[in-house]
Scaffold this motif. Structure first.
Motif, short mmCIF file in Angstrom:
data_model
loop_
_atom_site.label_atom_id
_atom_site.label_comp_id
_atom_site.label_asym_id
_atom_site.label_seq_id
_atom_site.Cartn_x
_atom_site.Cartn_y
_atom_site.Cartn_z
N PHE A 1 32.20 35.24 47.51
CA PHE A 1 31.54 34.76 46.30
C PHE A 1 30.96 35.89 45.45
CE2 PHE A 1 32.12 30.50 47.81
CZ PHE A 1 31.96 29.69 46.70
N PHE A 2 30.59 37.00 46.11
CA PHE A 2 30.08 38.13 45.35
C PHE A 2 31.17 39.13 44.99
CE2 PHE A 2 25.95 36.65 46.78
CZ PHE A 2 25.21 36.82 45.64
N ASN A 3 32.31 38.98 45.61
CA ASN A 3 33.42 39.87 45.30
C ASN A 3 34.23 39.37 44.10
OD1 ASN A 3 35.38 42.02 45.75
ND2 ASN A 3 36.72 40.42 46.55
N TRP A 4 34.49 38.07 44.06
CA TRP A 4 35.33 37.51 43.00
C TRP A 4 34.82 37.80 41.59
CZ3 TRP A 4 35.59 32.56 46.37
CH2 TRP A 4 36.64 32.67 47.29
N PRO A 5 33.49 37.76 41.33
CA PRO A 5 33.04 38.06 39.96
C PRO A 5 33.33 39.49 39.52
CG PRO A 5 31.35 36.86 41.17
CD PRO A 5 32.38 37.28 42.17
N THR A 6 33.57 40.40 40.47
CA THR A 6 33.78 41.81 40.12
C THR A 6 35.24 42.13 39.79
OG1 THR A 6 34.21 42.56 42.39
CG2 THR A 6 31.90 42.41 41.70
N LEU A 7 36.14 41.17 40.06
CA LEU A 7 37.56 41.43 39.86
C LEU A 7 37.91 41.35 38.37
CD1 LEU A 7 39.05 39.42 42.86
CD2 LEU A 7 38.46 41.85 42.74
N LEU B 1 41.88 30.18 45.67
CA LEU B 1 40.88 30.96 44.95
C LEU B 1 41.22 32.45 44.96
CD1 LEU B 1 37.68 29.17 46.29
CD2 LEU B 1 38.43 29.21 43.90
N THR B 2 41.66 32.94 46.11
CA THR B 2 42.03 34.36 46.22
C THR B 2 43.17 34.68 45.27
OG1 THR B 2 41.34 34.39 48.54
CG2 THR B 2 42.78 36.17 47.80
N ARG B 3 44.18 33.82 45.24
CA ARG B 3 45.33 34.02 44.35
C ARG B 3 44.87 33.96 42.88
NH1 ARG B 3 48.07 29.68 45.47
NH2 ARG B 3 48.72 30.52 47.48
N HIS B 4 44.00 33.01 42.59
CA HIS B 4 43.53 32.81 41.22
C HIS B 4 42.79 34.04 40.69
CE1 HIS B 4 41.82 30.58 37.77
NE2 HIS B 4 40.70 31.21 38.05
N PHE B 5 41.85 34.54 41.48
CA PHE B 5 41.03 35.65 41.00
C PHE B 5 41.75 36.99 41.09
CE2 PHE B 5 37.56 32.59 42.07
CZ PHE B 5 37.04 32.49 40.79
N GLU B 6 42.58 37.20 42.12
CA GLU B 6 43.22 38.50 42.29
C GLU B 6 44.38 38.71 41.33
OE1 GLU B 6 44.26 39.06 46.38
OE2 GLU B 6 42.18 39.49 46.98
N THR B 7 44.97 37.63 40.82
CA THR B 7 46.07 37.77 39.86
C THR B 7 45.58 37.73 38.42
OG1 THR B 7 46.47 35.37 39.85
CG2 THR B 7 47.70 36.70 41.45
N GLY B 8 44.29 37.55 38.23
CA GLY B 8 43.75 37.50 36.88
C GLY B 8 44.11 36.23 36.15
N ALA B 9 44.42 35.18 36.94
CA ALA B 9 44.86 33.93 36.33
C ALA B 9 43.75 33.25 35.54
CB ALA B 9 45.37 32.96 37.42
N GLY B 10 42.50 33.69 35.74
CA GLY B 10 41.40 33.02 35.06
C GLY B 10 41.00 33.65 33.75
N GLU B 11 41.82 34.57 33.23
CA GLU B 11 41.45 35.32 32.03
C GLU B 11 41.14 34.42 30.84
OE1 GLU B 11 43.20 38.94 29.25
OE2 GLU B 11 44.40 38.12 30.89
N ASP B 12 41.93 33.37 30.64
CA ASP B 12 41.73 32.50 29.47
C ASP B 12 41.00 31.21 29.81
OD1 ASP B 12 43.11 34.30 27.79
OD2 ASP B 12 45.03 33.51 28.51
N ASP B 13 40.55 31.07 31.04
CA ASP B 13 39.86 29.86 31.45
C ASP B 13 38.41 29.87 30.97
OD1 ASP B 13 42.13 29.09 32.66
OD2 ASP B 13 41.46 29.42 34.71
N GLU B 14 37.78 28.70 31.04
CA GLU B 14 36.36 28.62 30.73
C GLU B 14 35.57 29.39 31.79
OE1 GLU B 14 35.17 24.58 30.56
OE2 GLU B 14 36.00 24.23 28.56
N PRO B 15 34.47 30.05 31.40
CA PRO B 15 33.61 30.70 32.40
C PRO B 15 33.05 29.66 33.37
CG PRO B 15 33.03 31.38 30.16
CD PRO B 15 33.97 30.23 30.03
N GLY C 1 29.80 38.14 36.92
CA GLY C 1 28.56 38.82 37.28
C GLY C 1 27.89 38.18 38.48
N CYS C 2 26.99 38.94 39.09
CA CYS C 2 26.25 38.47 40.26
C CYS C 2 24.76 38.66 40.04
CB CYS C 2 26.66 39.24 41.51
SG CYS C 2 28.42 39.30 41.84
N ILE C 3 23.98 37.65 40.35
CA ILE C 3 22.52 37.72 40.24
C ILE C 3 21.94 37.23 41.56
CG2 ILE C 3 20.49 36.95 38.96
CD1 ILE C 3 22.52 36.20 36.68
N TYR C 4 21.10 38.05 42.18
CA TYR C 4 20.48 37.68 43.45
C TYR C 4 18.99 37.42 43.21
CZ TYR C 4 18.85 37.92 48.28
OH TYR C 4 18.28 37.62 49.50
N ILE C 5 18.55 36.19 43.47
CA ILE C 5 17.16 35.79 43.24
C ILE C 5 16.50 35.52 44.59
CG2 ILE C 5 15.65 34.10 42.16
CD1 ILE C 5 17.93 33.53 40.17
#
Length: 416
Positions: free
Chosen positions: A168-174, A132-146, A51-55
């Motif tokens: 930074f705002f794109n990766w949370p949406t993947l 980071l691009t490889r990590h987020f685009e391949t869904g490698a973080g599915e079982d990782d800690e938030p 998720g993304c939060i803009y303050i």
């Protein structure tokens, strides 16, 4: 800032409580914003989503302090197993050498690298971005800690291509991303003014604006700090009169609504009152404000020429960005030329000065001892642009006076 050692002197306790660097357990007057941020973050944590939060909000309105407060609460809850564990990372745009350095910091969090034990990874920004691009685009973080990332001073992370903020705002949406980004900036309309459409679309999930404090809220903030200085089982020390706090709050609210400003005024008044153990009255507050407005530094800056003020602003900006007191002359020249495009008012020349003219401005500031320029045989052997320059006047005064003289345009440029 670590908590000061407890003192039995009530004046010392109040001064410690009023210090802008102290972190109280509770933040008055921001409960609605705190609830909104808390609910947004916990919703992502519970759903296992990104998720993304803009303050946004002007400085001194409690943005970062509120996020810190929420982060401490969530970390305590995770420790008590009310939430699953998550990793928390802070990236401050003023404390990294360049925006792309944020990639390496995020990769350390993603890879669960223990910075305290092993130090920072020796990895380039380019390599970290690839990972980071490889990590987020391949869904490698599915079982990782938030991962919850506070991106403070977002204004300082902007680049010509806007790629750092976009990523930074794109990766949370993947898909399967468990990255939660909380971005904090000074301006409410920054996305509309400087971001591309595709970046703005990422900010639509949650936007929270912190309005300047009213005088009543500023008064409540000071009251709560004074109350926190009370020793256990004893009433709050009667060191600041109610009228004195009200005057300070009204004066600050009429200009900026900056909580840091009212705390600083009250703390300085208590310092004076501590000498004869008196109670701060309205006249004491007025005297402190006059002294702050009429300091020698303030008087000097007000009589500076336009380009002298621009150079002070440029030097101050580079010092904050680099995180060191002495910075290269070449960096100051570059920042000065950038400022010439937007700081001069209508009717003032925006013609960019030559290097020789900039050197004349620097020499004028040096002659007045507003800045110190590196000298000696070692400095003489280096190229002129590498020579170190240091601000020789109080940075807060430079911020305050330049912003008061120049208004919102200078405030935005200075990042205050």
């Amino acid at each position: 800032m670590p908590k000061a050692k407890a003192s039995t002197d009530p004046y010392v306790r109040v001064m410690n409580a009023l210090h802008v660097g102290s972190r109280p357990d509770e933040l008055p007057c921001r409960q609605a914003e705190k609830d909104e941020i808390y609910n947004a973050v916990t919703s992502c944590l519970e759903d296992g989503s990104g998720g993304c939060i803009y303050i946004s909000g002007v400085p001194g309105t409690g943005k970062t302090a509120t996020v810190h407060n929420i982060a401490r609460k969530l970390q305590a809850m995770a420790k008590g197993e009310e939430f699953e564990p998550f990793r928390y990372l802070e990236i401050n745009g003023l404390k990294i050498p360049e925006p792309t350095a944020a990639y390496a910091l995020l990769w350390e969090a993603v890879s669960a690298h223990d910075v305290k034990k092993h130090g920072h990874l020796r990895i380039s920004a380019k390599e970290a971005l690839k990972k980071l691009t490889r990590h987020f685009e391949t869904g490698a973080g599915e079982d990782d800690e938030p991962i919850v990332v506070l991106m403070d001073e977002l204004d300082q992370l902007m680049t010509a291509k806007q790629d750092v903020v976009y990523n930074f705002f794109n990766w949370p949406t993947l898909k399967n991303s468990r990255l939660i980004v909380i971005a904090v900036a000074n301006t409410h309309d920054m996305p509309e003014r400087v971001m591309s459409g595709k970046v703005r679309s990422r900010l639509g999930m949650q936007r929270i604006n912190f309005k300047p404090y009213t005088w009543q809220q500023l008064q409540e903030i000071v009251d709560s700090r004074v109350a926190s200085a009370a020793q256990k089982g004893k009433p709050p020390p009667k060191i600041l009169s109610k009228d004195a706090i009200a005057v300070a709050a009204r004066r600050v609210a009429s200009v900026s609504g900056d909580a840091r400003r009212v705390l600083d005024i009250c703390r300085r008044a208590v310092e004076v009152a501590a000498e004869d153990k008196s109670t701060v009255q309205t006249a004491d507050i007025d005297a402190v404000i006059r002294a702050m407005q009429n300091s020698p530094t303030a008087a000097y800056i007000r009589q500076c020429s336009l380009h002298e003020r621009i150079m002070l602003a440029a030097l101050h900006k580079v010092v904050r960005r680099e995180g060191v007191a002495e910075v290269q002359w070449g960096w100051i020249m570059s920042q000065h030329l950038n400022y010439v495009d937007n700081l001069p008012e209508e009717g003032e020349s925006r013609k960019k000065p030559t290097p020789a003219q900039l050197k004349m401005v620097l020499n004028s500031l040096h002659a007045s001892r507003a800045v110190i320029v590196e000298d000696g045989p070692a400095a003489a052997r280096r190229p002129d642009w590498e020579r170190k320059v240091m601000l020789n006047v109080e940075p807060p005064e430079v911020e305050r006076v330049l912003s008061e003289m120049g208004g919102s345009r200078w405030k935005n440029a200075l990042g205050i």
